[in-house]
Write an enzyme that holds these catalytic residues in place. Structure first.
Site, short mmCIF file in Angstrom:
data_model
loop_
_atom_site.label_atom_id
_atom_site.label_comp_id
_atom_site.label_asym_id
_atom_site.label_seq_id
_atom_site.Cartn_x
_atom_site.Cartn_y
_atom_site.Cartn_z
N TYR A 144 0.87 -1.15 0.11
CA TYR A 144 0.34 -0.01 -0.10
C TYR A 144 0.85 1.31 -0.04
O TYR A 144 1.82 1.23 0.66
CB TYR A 144 -0.88 0.03 1.23
CG TYR A 144 -1.90 0.99 1.36
CD1 TYR A 144 -3.01 1.43 0.43
CD2 TYR A 144 -1.66 2.13 2.43
CE1 TYR A 144 -3.64 2.52 0.89
CE2 TYR A 144 -2.18 3.44 2.58
CZ TYR A 144 -3.44 3.42 1.60
OH TYR A 144 -4.12 4.55 1.91
N ASP A 239 9.26 2.80 -0.70
CA ASP A 239 8.40 3.51 0.09
C ASP A 239 8.83 3.16 1.36
O ASP A 239 8.42 2.07 1.86
CB ASP A 239 7.17 2.99 -0.34
CG ASP A 239 5.83 3.48 0.55
OD1 ASP A 239 6.33 4.07 1.72
OD2 ASP A 239 4.77 3.49 0.27
N LYS A 267 4.76 9.38 8.26
CA LYS A 267 4.88 9.09 9.61
C LYS A 267 5.67 9.36 10.62
O LYS A 267 5.84 10.54 11.25
CB LYS A 267 4.74 7.44 9.76
CG LYS A 267 3.50 6.88 8.93
CD LYS A 267 3.07 5.50 9.14
CE LYS A 267 2.04 4.92 8.06
NZ LYS A 267 0.84 5.06 8.66
#
Ligand code: HOZ
Length: 427
Positions: A144, A239, A267
């Site tokens: 994702y 990622d 994050k």
């Protein structure tokens, strides 16, 4: 204590917010529960509006690596807020965070800040397409990369949780440029490259996937990907929104010795405030507007509050012994769960990457999304609900990662494992 006030707030939220939440996995839909509404959090604890205290293993889905409301971060933020919250103009704080980031990730010569990981991956794809003058991209089933159109094809996280392989609203004309390969299977990537030798702009891969649950790259998988990209003139986009500071200070690329062309972050880099970033080689990054023609922008990108939280968080993560402590706690939890599972005869696998882990209710060695999907979701839901009853707040989906923080104590670990034991006893 019950959860009456949460239930009332959910009822109210459902009238003005779709599904009552602002991000799907928060809705507890996959576990047949009802979202709790949170009033505050401190250290390793989170409190709902009914006054229940939980040991928190979501950590805002990763950012809270120091624990909630870290006093040093809070104090830096208070100071920063009094100077104004956003100027829409450059500040020295952006340079300070950029310097910390490029130092931590030697593969990046330059970095651009965004306000979320989704924006980072979306922009990285645009940049890769512009740089290579190619349209197609390769991603992996179950990985994702945020909710950008090109990346919502057979994606993990909420898509996996809700069992929807593709989202309506993504034009077929765009989705046809996204090819899905099998994670940990270089042949599946090679087959796409052989079919499309001059048309793949990039391969995007999670540093260590956390969005189909935690899955570790097999030895040679990431280096093999880098070699294939090089052979076919495509860029490797890593990622590290999740793995960035979770596997070590320097991310999965440091652990697995990979030199990606572009890296995406999020994050932890914002220490609990909205920050994403993408960065890479100078020749690629200088194609970005205003140095180059590839447009990308953001009103709140690099705002002083978010930059302050990021700077303070990264500084604290550089202190001696921090990662040893974090990994010791994570290891204690993982080996504790394994020991209880063996004793209680519960079929499960614990997969750990740095300070994240997933307990898969399967006996398959989980190496890709198909393996992850062999998990017994009903069992996971029972486990989740039992843990919640014991005041342990876990991600409400089999296909997400548990996030351990520096604020988790030995007493938290002990209490958590006692709850695991009680829960496994009844599975
Ligand atoms: N995409 C995040 C989990 N992989 C969830 C974000 C959220 O719901 O806050």
């Amino acid at each position: 204590m019950g959860t009456k006030r949460s239930a009332e707030l959910l009822k109210r939220a459902l009238c003005s917010i779709p599904g009552g939440v602002n991000s799907p996995v928060r809705a507890f839909k996959a576990v047949g529960g009802k979202a709790l509404f949170i009033s505050k959090a401190s250290g390793s604890k989170i409190y709902d509006v009914d006054g229940n205290q939980y040991i928190d293993y979501i950590g805002s889905w990763g950012p809270m690596i120091l624990g909630h409301a870290n006093p040093k971060v809070v104090s830096a933020l208070k100071k920063a807020v009094s100077n104004g919250t956003s100027f829409g103009a450059p500040t020295a704080l952006e340079i300070a965070l950029a310097e910390l980031v490029v130092k931590a990730f030697p593969s990046m010569d330059m970095v651009r800040f965004t306000s979320s990981g989704t924006e980072a991956t979306m922009s990285a794809i645009r940049l890769a397409r512009a740089y290579t003058k190619r349209d197609n991209i390769i991603k992996f089933e179950g990985c994702y990369h945020g909710h950008g159109d090109s990346l919502l094809v057979k994606a993990g996280s909420g898509m996996a949780t809700l069992g929807v392989p593709d989202s309506p609203g993504v034009p077929q004309d765009l989705a046809k440029h996204t090819f899905n390969a099998l994670y940990n299977d270089l042949d599946s990537v090679k087959a796409i490259f052989e079919r499309e030798p001059h048309r793949v702009a990039c391969v995007i891969v999670e540093g260590a996937p956390g969005n189909m649950g935690v899955v570790l790259p097999k030895e040679g998988f990431l280096t093999g990907l880098a070699a294939l990209c090089k052979q076919y003139g495509a860029l490797l986009v890593m990622d590290e929104v999740m793995s960035g500071w979770r596997l070590c200070y320097g991310g999965a690329q440091k652990v697995y010795c990979i030199d990606p062309d572009i890296t995406c972050l999020g994050k932890v880099i914002g220490g609990g405030l909205p920050v994403g970033a993408f960065g890479g080689k100078k020749a690629i990054m200088e194609m970005l507007s205003p140095s180059g023609p590839v447009y990308q922008a953001g009103t709140l990108s690099g705002n002083p509050i978010a930059m302050t939280a990021g700077i303070e968080t990264l500084r604290l993560l550089q202190q001696k012994g921090v990662y040893e402590k974090l990994f010791k706690t994570t290891e204690a939890l993982c080996s504790g769960v394994e020991e209880i599972a063996a004793r209680r005869n519960v079929k499960c696998r614990v997969a750990r990457a740095g300070s994240m882990f997933t307990v898969f209710f399967t006996d398959a060695h989980v190496q890709n999304y198909a393996d992850a999907k062999t998990s017994d979701i009903g069992r996971f839901s029972k486990y989740f609900m039992a843990m919640l009853k014991n005041k342990i707040y876990l991600p409400p989906s089999q296909f997400e990662a548990v996030f351990v923080s520096l604020a988790h104590t030995n007493a938290d670990v002990e209490k958590t494992l006692e709850a695991v034991d009680r829960s496994f006893k009844r599975l």
